[in-house]
Design a protein around this motif. Structure first.
Motif, PDB file in Angstrom:
ATOM      1  N   GLY A  30       0.770  -1.236   0.000  1.00 13.54           N
ATOM      2  CA  GLY A  30       0.000   0.000   0.000  1.00 13.54           C
ATOM      3  C   GLY A  30       0.794   1.275   0.000  1.00 13.54           C
ATOM      4  N   GLN A  31       2.114   1.203  -0.148  1.00 10.27           N
ATOM      5  CA  GLN A  31       2.934   2.414  -0.046  1.00 10.27           C
ATOM      6  C   GLN A  31       3.396   2.960  -1.394  1.00 10.27           C
ATOM      7  OE1 GLN A  31       3.201   4.215   2.488  1.00 10.27           O
ATOM      8  NE2 GLN A  31       2.540   2.845   4.124  1.00 10.27           N
ATOM      9  N   LEU A  32       3.254   2.197  -2.471  1.00 12.07           N
ATOM     10  CA  LEU A  32       3.749   2.668  -3.771  1.00 12.07           C
ATOM     11  C   LEU A  32       2.840   2.166  -4.878  1.00 12.07           C
ATOM     12  CD1 LEU A  32       5.994   4.206  -5.278  1.00 12.07           C
ATOM     13  CD2 LEU A  32       7.214   2.036  -5.479  1.00 12.07           C
ATOM     14  N   PRO A  66      -0.858   6.261  -1.305  1.00 10.28           N
ATOM     15  CA  PRO A  66       0.493   5.798  -1.622  1.00 10.28           C
ATOM     16  C   PRO A  66       1.291   6.836  -2.399  1.00 10.28           C
ATOM     17  CG  PRO A  66      -1.087   4.841  -3.141  1.00 10.28           C
ATOM     18  CD  PRO A  66      -1.894   5.578  -2.109  1.00 10.28           C
ATOM     19  N   ARG A  90       4.489   6.802   6.123  1.00  9.27           N
ATOM     20  CA  ARG A  90       5.517   6.450   5.143  1.00  9.27           C
ATOM     21  C   ARG A  90       6.827   7.166   5.445  1.00  9.27           C
ATOM     22  NH1 ARG A  90       2.450   6.676   1.188  1.00  9.27           N
ATOM     23  NH2 ARG A  90       2.756   8.769   0.356  1.00  9.27           N
TER      24      ARG A  90
END
Length: 493
Positions: A30-32, A66, A90
């Motif tokens: 879910g971060q990129l 993201p 993040r």
């Protein structure tokens, strides 16, 4: 996913540049997000990320989401990355910290700085490709235009590095850079910025100021660079903080066309000179009257006269990635706000040790205008010190406009909890402190004589303390309902 670089074994300690940061994020669910869709850098790219992850104070609909890589940018053979730091979670991941501990991590780096080192050009990825003047930056790099009313395309994550022409001391800061021609950029300096001090010194000497503009960097470099006075006075090199965050020196390299140094692991470096005596209107090519979206959430006015940078070279890595920011938004909040939190914590701790527990530079203030202070009163003698802490916060960061004070049982990162404290522990006539006639940040559109007759000139503000702490002698009447502490993780698993 960033397929060519994703790995399950990459550690946060391996991050040394943008590419390794992206690879690290690619391993975190879910971060990129990556898209191969053809995207126009003129308005469309920012319009997409506004809905994906720009965050407050971008006009709704927006959200925290993201980071994103655009692999197919119209008219260019260059990828664009946005939103790398547009989430506090993040940012904490990338700096090997936690949401609550980020300002303390920066304080530790500030107290344990590591000076940068210079490496030869053969060891500098940023010089794998070199374009010398004459050149046209408009065809080389896809500078985005955030809105259709922008003065032009902007580089918004360009870290300027320059040296004092008299002392040789170095400084790094981020400034908005508008592309005005094939080899011309305008740069906007908020009054008092250190590189602007260097520029004025060089101008008095009748000399250009050599600069490097570094884009696509290790997130620790961007965050460390955003400290401001009095924490980092004139002549303080913020790259030493970035080195402290990574516990290793940041590598520099001599520029190929000017007497300046660049970040060796940058994706892209623009080399140039700020020309003495030359000025340019910011919207000279569009005549919109506006600059670009500013961190308070509004379109900024185009400046009538800005210093001009003459571009002398562009260097970049193989298959480079331009890093940008959609401003206003959560990325600006973190870049500006987390160093602000650290500065406030440091100064208040020196004034009254052990009482200020944490600080949050809230998204609604763009990381600059609004701070929430979590204060602990241990005895009746501490009553009133919470307001003193707010005064110290204003001294620690002059651009701060509002301070909200809360007790230690309030979660400063939860706006609902803060508003609950303001609702049940605050009375406007006795819990508010007004400090009129104080200079603040110039981009707040409410600080004009037209808005209030109490404001004598633009840029003057009424700073305000909202004391939402319980008076110490009444603390027993404001105990929150206690619940059994249950480990729900076992139940949910």
């Amino acid at each position: 996913m960033l397929k060519e670089e994703a790995t399950d074994t990459l550690s946060v300690n391996d991050i040394k540049d943008l590419r390794s940061a992206l690879a690290f994020l690619a391993s975190k669910p879910g971060q990129l997000l990556t898209t191969k869709k053809l995207v126009d850098p003129h308005g469309e790219l920012a319009g997409i990320y506004r809905k994906i992850g720009a965050g407050t104070p971008v006009v709704p609909p927006t959200r925290i989401g993201p980071a994103m890589i655009f692999e197919n940018v119209k008219g260019y053979d260059m990828r664009v990355a946005v939103g790398i730091l547009a989430s506090r979670e993040r940012t904490a991941l990338l700096l090997n910290s936690s949401v609550e501990s980020l300002p303390f991590a920066l304080l530790d780096a500030l107290n344990h700085p590591i000076a940068p080192v210079t490496v030869p050009g053969s060891h500098a990825p940023c010089q794998e490709n070199v374009h010398l003047a004459p050149l046209d930056i408009r065809t080389l790099i896809p500078a985005p235009t955030n809105t259709l009313l922008d003065a032009g395309p902007y580089f918004n994550m360009g870290l300027l590095r320059a040296e004092d022409p008299e002392t040789g001391e170095a400084d790094v800061t981020i400034h908005r850079l508008c592309v005005q021609g094939p080899d011309r950029l305008t740069v906007y300096f908020v009054p008092g910025r250190h590189i602007d001090q260097f520029r004025m010194k060089a101008e008095r000497l009748g000399r250009p100021l050599p600069v490097s503009i570094n884009m696509g960097l290790d997130p620790a470099i961007y965050v460390g660079a955003c400290f401001e006075p009095p924490t980092t006075p004139l002549g303080f090199d913020e790259l030493t903080i970035s080195g402290g965050l990574r516990k290793r020196p940041i590598e520099l390299v001599d520029c190929v066309s000017v007497a300046a140094k660049a970040i060796a692991h940058a994706e892209i470096v623009i080399e140039g000179e700020i020309l003495p005596g030359e000025r340019m209107r910011e919207d000279i090519n569009t005549n919109t009257g506006y600059a670009m979206p500013e961190f308070p959430g509004y379109l900024g006015n185009a400046q009538a006269e800005l210093p001009v940078i003459r571009v002398t070279a562009v260097t970049h890595r193989n298959n480079p990635i331009l890093q940008t920011i959609v401003g206003p938004g959560e990325e600006h909040v973190n870049l500006a706000g987390i160093p602000t939190e650290a500065s406030i914590l440091q100064l208040v701790e020196k004034s009254m040790p052990g009482r200020l527990l944490n600080v949050y530079a809230h998204s609604a203030g763009g990381g600059k205008y609004l701070a929430i202070l979590q204060f602990r009163k241990s005895s009746i003698r501490d009553e009133g010190r919470q307001r003193q802490a707010a005064l110290v916060a204003f001294a620690a960061f002059s651009e701060l406009k509002h301070v909200i004070l809360v007790d230690e049982d309030v979660n400063i990162f939860d706006s609902n909890d803060v508003l609950w404290a303001m609702t049940t522990r605050y009375q406007g006539d006795v819990s508010t402190v007004f400090i009129p006639g104080v200079r603040c940040h110039p981009l707040d559109p409410s600080q004009t004589p037209q808005f209030s007759p109490s404001i004598p000139a633009e840029g003057i503000s009424c700073k305000t303390i909202f004391d939402c702490t319980v008076p110490y002698h009444l603390r027993d009447q404001f105990v929150r309902a206690d619940f059994v502490d249950v480990n729900v993780e076992d139940l949910l698993s």
